[in-house]
Design a protein around this motif. Sequence first.
Motif, PDB file in Angstrom:
ATOM      1  N   MET A   1       0.824  -1.189   0.000  1.00  0.00           N
ATOM      2  CA  MET A   1       0.000   0.000   0.000  1.00  0.00           C
ATOM      3  C   MET A   1       0.869   1.255   0.000  1.00  0.00           C
ATOM      4  O   MET A   1       0.515   2.238  -0.628  1.00  0.00           O
ATOM      5  N   ALA A   2       1.995   1.191   0.689  1.00  0.00           N
ATOM      6  CA  ALA A   2       2.886   2.355   0.710  1.00  0.00           C
ATOM      7  C   ALA A   2       3.396   2.676  -0.696  1.00  0.00           C
ATOM      8  O   ALA A   2       3.530   3.847  -1.053  1.00  0.00           O
ATOM      9  N   LYS A   3       3.668   1.652  -1.486  1.00  0.00           N
ATOM     10  CA  LYS A   3       4.135   1.881  -2.853  1.00  0.00           C
ATOM     11  C   LYS A   3       3.051   2.557  -3.693  1.00  0.00           C
ATOM     12  O   LYS A   3       3.354   3.382  -4.549  1.00  0.00           O
ATOM     13  N   LEU A   4       1.792   2.227  -3.458  1.00  0.00           N
ATOM     14  CA  LEU A   4       0.702   2.881  -4.188  1.00  0.00           C
ATOM     15  C   LEU A   4       0.548   4.334  -3.764  1.00  0.00           C
ATOM     16  O   LEU A   4       0.309   5.205  -4.594  1.00  0.00           O
ATOM     17  N   VAL A   5       0.701   4.604  -2.480  1.00  0.00           N
ATOM     18  CA  VAL A   5       0.606   5.980  -1.997  1.00  0.00           C
ATOM     19  C   VAL A   5       1.737   6.825  -2.596  1.00  0.00           C
ATOM     20  O   VAL A   5       1.533   7.976  -2.967  1.00  0.00           O
ATOM     21  N   LYS A   6       2.910   6.224  -2.729  1.00  0.00           N
ATOM     22  CA  LYS A   6       4.050   6.949  -3.289  1.00  0.00           C
ATOM     23  C   LYS A   6       3.999   7.046  -4.812  1.00  0.00           C
ATOM     24  O   LYS A   6       4.781   7.772  -5.408  1.00  0.00           O
ATOM     25  N   PRO A   8       1.036   7.821  -7.104  1.00  0.00           N
ATOM     26  CA  PRO A   8      -0.387   8.132  -7.288  1.00  0.00           C
ATOM     27  C   PRO A   8      -0.936   7.774  -8.668  1.00  0.00           C
ATOM     28  O   PRO A   8      -2.107   7.433  -8.796  1.00  0.00           O
ATOM     29  N   SER A   9      -0.103   7.807  -9.702  1.00  0.00           N
ATOM     30  CA  SER A   9      -0.607   7.444 -11.031  1.00  0.00           C
ATOM     31  C   SER A   9      -0.945   5.953 -11.092  1.00  0.00           C
ATOM     32  O   SER A   9      -1.944   5.562 -11.705  1.00  0.00           O
ATOM     33  N   ILE A  10      -0.141   5.126 -10.449  1.00  0.00           N
ATOM     34  CA  ILE A  10      -0.426   3.683 -10.388  1.00  0.00           C
ATOM     35  C   ILE A  10      -1.670   3.450  -9.546  1.00  0.00           C
ATOM     36  O   ILE A  10      -2.549   2.665  -9.907  1.00  0.00           O
ATOM     37  N   GLN A  11      -1.776   4.158  -8.428  1.00  0.00           N
ATOM     38  CA  GLN A  11      -2.948   4.020  -7.561  1.00  0.00           C
ATOM     39  C   GLN A  11      -4.209   4.444  -8.306  1.00  0.00           C
ATOM     40  O   GLN A  11      -5.239   3.771  -8.233  1.00  0.00           O
ATOM     41  N   HIS A  15      -7.331   2.019  -9.278  1.00  0.00           N
ATOM     42  CA  HIS A  15      -8.655   2.429  -8.809  1.00  0.00           C
ATOM     43  C   HIS A  15      -9.651   2.475  -9.967  1.00  0.00           C
ATOM     44  O   HIS A  15     -10.775   1.977  -9.859  1.00  0.00           O
ATOM     45  N   ASP A  16      -9.224   3.059 -11.081  1.00  0.00           N
ATOM     46  CA  ASP A  16     -10.093   3.136 -12.261  1.00  0.00           C
ATOM     47  C   ASP A  16     -10.466   1.748 -12.775  1.00  0.00           C
ATOM     48  O   ASP A  16     -11.609   1.500 -13.149  1.00  0.00           O
ATOM     49  N   LYS A  17      -9.515   0.837 -12.772  1.00  0.00           N
ATOM     50  CA  LYS A  17      -9.791  -0.524 -13.246  1.00  0.00           C
ATOM     51  C   LYS A  17     -10.728  -1.267 -12.296  1.00  0.00           C
ATOM     52  O   LYS A  17     -11.584  -2.035 -12.738  1.00  0.00           O
ATOM     53  N   ILE A  18     -10.582  -1.025 -11.010  1.00  0.00           N
ATOM     54  CA  ILE A  18     -11.461  -1.668 -10.026  1.00  0.00           C
ATOM     55  C   ILE A  18     -12.886  -1.146 -10.172  1.00  0.00           C
ATOM     56  O   ILE A  18     -13.843  -1.927 -10.212  1.00  0.00           O
ATOM     57  N   ASN A 149      -9.826  -3.740  -2.164  1.00  0.00           N
ATOM     58  CA  ASN A 149     -10.707  -3.043  -1.227  1.00  0.00           C
ATOM     59  C   ASN A 149     -10.053  -1.838  -0.584  1.00  0.00           C
ATOM     60  O   ASN A 149     -10.718  -0.822  -0.366  1.00  0.00           O
ATOM     61  N   MET A 150      -8.783  -1.933  -0.289  1.00  0.00           N
ATOM     62  CA  MET A 150      -8.083  -0.770   0.290  1.00  0.00           C
ATOM     63  C   MET A 150      -8.020   0.377  -0.718  1.00  0.00           C
ATOM     64  O   MET A 150      -8.284   1.527  -0.365  1.00  0.00           O
ATOM     65  N   VAL A 151      -7.688   0.066  -1.966  1.00  0.00           N
ATOM     66  CA  VAL A 151      -7.591   1.112  -2.982  1.00  0.00           C
ATOM     67  C   VAL A 151      -8.970   1.719  -3.228  1.00  0.00           C
ATOM     68  O   VAL A 151      -9.108   2.945  -3.343  1.00  0.00           O
ATOM     69  N   ARG A 152      -9.985   0.898  -3.299  1.00  0.00           N
ATOM     70  CA  ARG A 152     -11.335   1.399  -3.533  1.00  0.00           C
ATOM     71  C   ARG A 152     -11.805   2.290  -2.394  1.00  0.00           C
ATOM     72  O   ARG A 152     -12.400   3.344  -2.613  1.00  0.00           O
ATOM     73  N   GLU A 153     -11.525   1.897  -1.181  1.00  0.00           N
ATOM     74  CA  GLU A 153     -12.007   2.629   0.002  1.00  0.00           C
ATOM     75  C   GLU A 153     -11.212   3.905   0.263  1.00  0.00           C
ATOM     76  O   GLU A 153     -11.778   4.909   0.692  1.00  0.00           O
ATOM     77  N   PHE A 154      -9.907   3.881   0.012  1.00  0.00           N
ATOM     78  CA  PHE A 154      -9.070   4.988   0.449  1.00  0.00           C
ATOM     79  C   PHE A 154      -8.335   5.706  -0.666  1.00  0.00           C
ATOM     80  O   PHE A 154      -7.263   6.232  -0.465  1.00  0.00           O
TER      81      PHE A 154
END
Length: 155
Positions: A1-6, A8-11, A15-18, A149-154
Amino acid sequence: MAKLVKNPSIQSNIHDKITAKTGDEKVEVSEENVHGMPYLRAVVLEGLRKHPPGHFVLPQKAMEDMEVGGYLIPKGATVNFMVAEISRDEQEWAKPMEFIPKRFLPDGDSEGVDVTGSKGIRMMPFGVKRRICVGLNFAMHHLEYFVANMVREFK
């Protein structure tokens, strides 16, 4: 999750795909929804490549004298594998220190990387071959479910 926060384009991309797969009205990504989401799986695999659950696997004993990579391993020697270092090998991975999930997609340079070790060993977050973790499939499924679920929620 830390890598996604760092990253944002990947996150944002995951998120868009989910949301494209599940729709905006769903409160939770179901276990069934995570099937058939190659980018989600790529994010999880890249996370496991960068940060395996353990940095070592169970040590093994050499049953006989053998030479590996020009080094003599004497009979009875204890051998261990640095799992995290395998995934940082510049001869195996382009830009190994960067978080690049695309490498695990069909057009990526790591397409078909097999975490079980049956096609070669480029990463081994759960061990490989006969001594692979029996919970591999269970862990992968729950990691995908958790990350979705973490990406979708946060986001």
